[in-house]
Design an enzyme around this catalytic site. Sequence first.
Site, PDB file in Angstrom:
ATOM      1  N   HIS A  81      23.512  14.314  34.259  1.00 43.18           N
ATOM      2  CA  HIS A  81      22.780  12.954  33.617  1.00 43.18           C
ATOM      3  C   HIS A  81      21.079  13.861  33.506  1.00 43.18           C
ATOM      4  O   HIS A  81      20.873  14.764  34.211  1.00 43.18           O
ATOM      5  CB  HIS A  81      22.644  12.362  33.729  1.00 43.18           C
ATOM      6  CG  HIS A  81      23.088  11.093  33.948  1.00 43.18           C
ATOM      7  ND1 HIS A  81      24.635  11.132  35.131  1.00 43.18           N
ATOM      8  CD2 HIS A  81      24.168   9.746  33.474  1.00 43.18           C
ATOM      9  CE1 HIS A  81      25.516  10.547  35.279  1.00 43.18           C
ATOM     10  NE2 HIS A  81      25.175   9.447  33.640  1.00 43.18           N
TER      11      HIS A  81
ATOM     12  N   ASP B  20      18.961  13.202  36.276  1.00 42.81           N
ATOM     13  CA  ASP B  20      19.984  13.966  37.744  1.00 42.81           C
ATOM     14  C   ASP B  20      19.421  15.249  38.214  1.00 42.81           C
ATOM     15  O   ASP B  20      18.739  15.407  39.945  1.00 42.81           O
ATOM     16  CB  ASP B  20      21.014  14.074  38.063  1.00 42.81           C
ATOM     17  CG  ASP B  20      22.236  13.070  37.070  1.00 42.81           C
ATOM     18  OD1 ASP B  20      22.008  11.996  37.377  1.00 42.81           O
ATOM     19  OD2 ASP B  20      23.265  13.160  36.492  1.00 42.81           O
TER      20      ASP B  20
END
Length: 461
Positions: free
Chosen positions: A126, A129
């Site tokens: 993501h 992340d």
Amino acid sequence: MESPSSKRPKRGSIAIPTDENSLASAVFFPDVSKISYKPQAAAAETMVFKHYNADEVINGKTMAEWLRFSVCYWHTFRGQGADPFGLPTISRPWDDGSDSLFNAKRRMHAAFEFMSKLGVKYWSFHDRDIAPEGSSLEATNKNLDELVDLAEELMARYNIKLLWNTCNLFAHPRYMNGALTNPDAHVFAYAAAQVKKGLDVAKRLGAKNFVFWGGREGYSTLLNTDIRKELDHMANFFKMVISYKTQIGFDGQLLIEPKAKEPTRHQYDYDAMTVIAFLKTYNLEKHFKINVEPNHTTLAGHPFEHDIAFAAAYNMLGSIDSNTGSADMGWDTDQFPMDIRATTAVMQTVLDMKGIAPGGLNFDAKVRRESIAINDMFIAHIGAMDAFARGLRNAARMQHEAVLSKAKAERYNSFKSGIGAKIEAGTTSLEELADYVTKTGEPEQRSAAQEHYEGVFNYYI
């Protein structure tokens, strides 16, 4: 006297870099060599592959080509062992818990060393992340660009490709009422800006796919929800995605990941068939396929392989998030898949499709909160990779011997000729079928032989 900030924090034999100059040469897993294939290893040897042999050829492709394993960044390098009932239990020596860019870079260096030693060729993430949010969208995008620069460098150094990336449209408070289905147009616009950047990153890094997971796209109560309006808005969002994908020349596959529940009371992407119905309703089915996560499938009340089989049946299976859950728990536990029956069922479908590329088997899984040792990270992936290797071998043998496929075909023999062939071709009518039954009478009962099929399947496990 040395100041606290200038010290090199150590844990065990790992020396943790504290400046940019030392990052490139840092070694985060000094006690781990590249994981090797050792089929004769003893039961207690879990830091070797006993079944996964990347170069072994099965049905014309290597294991690596069939399985296309990917490490997910969020669980493996951002997971801390927290669950709905407990605080974090896991800390890693390369992660000081801060949102600094240096910490993010150090974490990424550790991740690529891990993936290289594990021997996987793909990763997924993501946007949030890999890089922290800033004080504005512009600042956030600048942070992301800095980490994407590093990712591009490390991908080239380690020869690791991006299976897919996605945008986190569910964690930040702005998305508490959803993103693509939010009742506030400003939030919808913010999600669009975030996805635009995500697609730019996907193109730059050569992502094979781009995933949409509607973490909060659903409702908690119907009393304040206009279902049709929200789904119309989501469809309009996806049409904008298609347009922008074409505009920038991104040739990756677009994927939607179903999830039945958690955190909303009802998710709009409940299961594979729900997503397929949505795509066909809005004429989007030519542009999207489905990323199936089996743990989500079981949350929908289906068997482990259900969504994989259904999506594949309609040529809509694009990729698989390889995890499992505990059916008795009732929530998304994201465990590593170790059940050989389950992995065999998955690989049956993948073999029938002649491969899942450009998708893959992404380990959207996390070590248990009690598994806090660094080696546990490797052991979990190794065990799951071995489980899929066994599943692949089992499925290939089943396909070669064709006992199940022949038995399944025989079950539908009545549709090969006569009235059955006309039903299959859609060339008969209610009147003709009524006349047929009048002439032939009551149909003969035929056993489904379920236990027979289960017995045959178990023979190969």
